[in-house]
Design a protein around this motif. Structure first.
Motif, PDB file in Angstrom:
ATOM      1  N   THR A 224       0.805  -1.224   0.000  1.00  0.00           N
ATOM      2  CA  THR A 224       0.000   0.000   0.000  1.00  0.00           C
ATOM      3  C   THR A 224       0.837   1.272   0.000  1.00  0.00           C
ATOM      4  N   LEU A 225       1.923   1.272   0.742  1.00  0.00           N
ATOM      5  CA  LEU A 225       2.750   2.477   0.864  1.00  0.00           C
ATOM      6  C   LEU A 225       4.119   2.328   0.216  1.00  0.00           C
ATOM      7  N   GLY A 226       4.566   1.092   0.028  1.00  0.00           N
ATOM      8  CA  GLY A 226       5.881   0.846  -0.539  1.00  0.00           C
ATOM      9  C   GLY A 226       5.843   0.652  -2.041  1.00  0.00           C
ATOM     10  N   PRO A 227       6.895   0.070  -2.594  1.00  0.00           N
ATOM     11  CA  PRO A 227       6.992  -0.067  -4.052  1.00  0.00           C
ATOM     12  C   PRO A 227       6.015  -1.072  -4.644  1.00  0.00           C
ATOM     13  N   GLY A 228       5.542  -2.019  -3.853  1.00  0.00           N
ATOM     14  CA  GLY A 228       4.554  -2.967  -4.351  1.00  0.00           C
ATOM     15  C   GLY A 228       5.089  -4.045  -5.260  1.00  0.00           C
ATOM     16  N   THR A 229       6.407  -4.233  -5.307  1.00  0.00           N
ATOM     17  CA  THR A 229       6.971  -5.302  -6.114  1.00  0.00           C
ATOM     18  C   THR A 229       6.532  -6.657  -5.575  1.00  0.00           C
ATOM     19  N   ALA A 230       6.571  -7.689  -6.427  1.00  0.00           N
ATOM     20  CA  ALA A 230       6.170  -9.032  -5.989  1.00  0.00           C
ATOM     21  C   ALA A 230       7.048  -9.466  -4.820  1.00  0.00           C
ATOM     22  N   MET A 231       6.421  -9.822  -3.704  1.00  0.00           N
ATOM     23  CA  MET A 231       7.165 -10.063  -2.469  1.00  0.00           C
ATOM     24  C   MET A 231       6.546 -11.214  -1.681  1.00  0.00           C
ATOM     25  N   ARG A 232       7.425 -12.145  -1.222  1.00  0.00           N
ATOM     26  CA  ARG A 232       6.984 -13.184  -0.289  1.00  0.00           C
ATOM     27  C   ARG A 232       6.933 -12.611   1.116  1.00  0.00           C
ATOM     28  N   ARG A 233       5.970 -13.056   1.871  1.00  0.00           N
ATOM     29  CA  ARG A 233       5.931 -12.631   3.266  1.00  0.00           C
ATOM     30  C   ARG A 233       7.193 -13.067   3.998  1.00  0.00           C
ATOM     31  N   SER A 234       7.683 -14.260   3.686  1.00  0.00           N
ATOM     32  CA  SER A 234       8.855 -14.787   4.379  1.00  0.00           C
ATOM     33  C   SER A 234      10.103 -13.965   4.125  1.00  0.00           C
ATOM     34  N   THR A 235      10.114 -13.153   3.076  1.00  0.00           N
ATOM     35  CA  THR A 235      11.251 -12.269   2.816  1.00  0.00           C
ATOM     36  C   THR A 235      11.254 -11.099   3.781  1.00  0.00           C
ATOM     37  N   LEU A 236      10.070 -10.717   4.252  1.00  0.00           N
ATOM     38  CA  LEU A 236       9.942  -9.533   5.099  1.00  0.00           C
ATOM     39  C   LEU A 236       9.951  -9.840   6.587  1.00  0.00           C
ATOM     40  N   GLN A 237       9.488 -11.038   6.971  1.00  0.00           N
ATOM     41  CA  GLN A 237       9.411 -11.327   8.401  1.00  0.00           C
ATOM     42  C   GLN A 237       9.496 -12.828   8.653  1.00  0.00           C
ATOM     43  N   THR A 238       9.934 -13.156   9.847  1.00  0.00           N
ATOM     44  CA  THR A 238      10.032 -14.562  10.230  1.00  0.00           C
ATOM     45  C   THR A 238       8.638 -15.129  10.488  1.00  0.00           C
ATOM     46  N   ARG A 239       8.571 -16.441  10.534  1.00  0.00           N
ATOM     47  CA  ARG A 239       7.291 -17.106  10.793  1.00  0.00           C
ATOM     48  C   ARG A 239       6.753 -16.726  12.173  1.00  0.00           C
ATOM     49  N   SER A 240       7.645 -16.649  13.158  1.00  0.00           N
ATOM     50  CA  SER A 240       7.192 -16.295  14.502  1.00  0.00           C
ATOM     51  C   SER A 240       6.679 -14.860  14.559  1.00  0.00           C
ATOM     52  N   ALA A 241       7.328 -13.951  13.821  1.00  0.00           N
ATOM     53  CA  ALA A 241       6.864 -12.558  13.793  1.00  0.00           C
ATOM     54  C   ALA A 241       5.500 -12.465  13.114  1.00  0.00           C
ATOM     55  N   PHE A 242       5.311 -13.264  12.080  1.00  0.00           N
ATOM     56  CA  PHE A 242       4.020 -13.297  11.396  1.00  0.00           C
ATOM     57  C   PHE A 242       2.929 -13.797  12.335  1.00  0.00           C
ATOM     58  N   HIS A 243       3.197 -14.880  13.031  1.00  0.00           N
ATOM     59  CA  HIS A 243       2.208 -15.453  13.941  1.00  0.00           C
ATOM     60  C   HIS A 243       1.916 -14.539  15.133  1.00  0.00           C
TER      61      HIS A 243
ATOM     62  N   ASP B  43      -6.851 -13.193  13.402  1.00  0.00           N
ATOM     63  CA  ASP B  43      -8.173 -12.720  13.001  1.00  0.00           C
ATOM     64  C   ASP B  43      -8.395 -12.735  11.489  1.00  0.00           C
ATOM     65  N   VAL B  44      -7.299 -12.735  10.716  1.00  0.00           N
ATOM     66  CA  VAL B  44      -7.421 -12.621   9.260  1.00  0.00           C
ATOM     67  C   VAL B  44      -6.765 -13.802   8.546  1.00  0.00           C
ATOM     68  N   TYR B  45      -5.456 -13.965   8.747  1.00  0.00           N
ATOM     69  CA  TYR B  45      -4.709 -14.887   7.893  1.00  0.00           C
ATOM     70  C   TYR B  45      -4.937 -16.360   8.240  1.00  0.00           C
ATOM     71  N   ARG B  46      -5.000 -16.668   9.520  1.00  0.00           N
ATOM     72  CA  ARG B  46      -5.243 -18.069   9.877  1.00  0.00           C
ATOM     73  C   ARG B  46      -6.619 -18.548   9.406  1.00  0.00           C
ATOM     74  N   PRO B  47      -7.700 -17.743   9.573  1.00  0.00           N
ATOM     75  CA  PRO B  47      -8.993 -18.176   9.026  1.00  0.00           C
ATOM     76  C   PRO B  47      -8.981 -18.352   7.510  1.00  0.00           C
TER      77      PRO B  47
END
Length: 249
Positions: free
Chosen positions: A87-106, A113-117
């Motif tokens: 939304t605010l950044g460049p919007g290039t194709a990006m994996r979530r795992s590139t930006l944050q660890t699994r524990s940070a995501f969880h 409330d959103v992703y697990r459902p």
């Protein structure tokens, strides 16, 4: 080229073929979503027509995002780095795992409330300029989710390739509204007298032209001011005036 690579290329070309033939967005997007989900394989895809807005997204499977999930996303997405990227950044194709660890995501409130459902354990998202909506530049966001293995480098490359083409086509299908033609000097003079309350006959006499010519000038001026009649034109001219409206040299 391996059989898997050939199959992936065919899926990408199927998307490109659809984009080449696209004539309007309303028929394009429903046909596009399953092809995108084939080109970048996942369990679901979300197409948000205006990235960062509350507009209802299009999804495959249909009806994936419930009102409760939409409300939670609006409330909690500001803390999500992948959302910020689209939304605010460049919007290039990006994996979530590139930006944050699994524990940070969880640890995100949005995860519970959103992703697990949604079954979105892995995500690849991108955004791109997509023409105009109501005269305002628009950016579309696409998010593909999986419940299993992460997206590969090839998936990211395919998404990046398609992102450029998607942006190009949507810019073609939703161009900016053309600027109105400039008001001529003679139309400006007619509008000024109209705004003073003069009749067409009086305007014609004052400007030494025929009433029929006054009618023609007003007809052209109405279109340029985007109004439907004398009162609206007079109000528009008094409100905006020749200093705020482009005049022909």
């Amino acid at each position: 080229m391996s059989a898997a690579a050939e199959a992936g290329l065919r899926r990408i070309l199927a998307v490109v073929d659809l984009l080449i033939d696209a004539v309007d967005e309303d028929t394009l997007v429903p046909a596009l979503l399953p092809l995108l989900l084939g080109a970048v394989p996942g369990d679901s895809i979300i197409w948000s027509p205006r990235a960062g807005s509350a507009d209802r997204p299009l999804t495959l499977p249909a009806g994936l995002v419930t009102p409760d999930i939409r409300e939670a996303f609006a409330r909690e997405s500001a803390a999500d780095s992948l959302v910020t990227h689209t939304t605010l950044g460049p919007g290039t194709a990006m994996r979530r795992s590139t930006l944050q660890t699994r524990s940070a995501f969880h640890a995100l409130a949005a995860y519970a409330d959103v992703y697990r459902p949604l079954g979105a354990e892995q995500q690849l998202a991108m955004s791109f300029p997509a023409g105009y909506a109501a005269g305002v530049p628009r950016k579309v966001c696409v998010a593909i989710s999986r419940s299993g293995s992460d997206f590969s480098d090839d998936d990211v490359a395919a998404a990046a390739l398609l992102r450029t083409r998607l942006s190009h086509v949507l810019n073609r299908l939703a161009p900016p509204t053309p600027a109105p033609s400039p008001v001529t000097r003679r139309e400006s003079a007619v509008l000024t007298l109209l705004a003073r309350g003069l009749t067409n006959q009086q305007i014609a006499h004052r400007l030494a032209i025929s009433p029929r010519t006054v009618d023609k000038h007003l007809e052209h001026a109405y279109a340029k001011l985007q109004v439907g009649g004398r009162v609206e034109a007079a109000n528009a001219w008094l409100t905006r005036g020749p200093t705020a409206l482009r005049l022909a040299p």
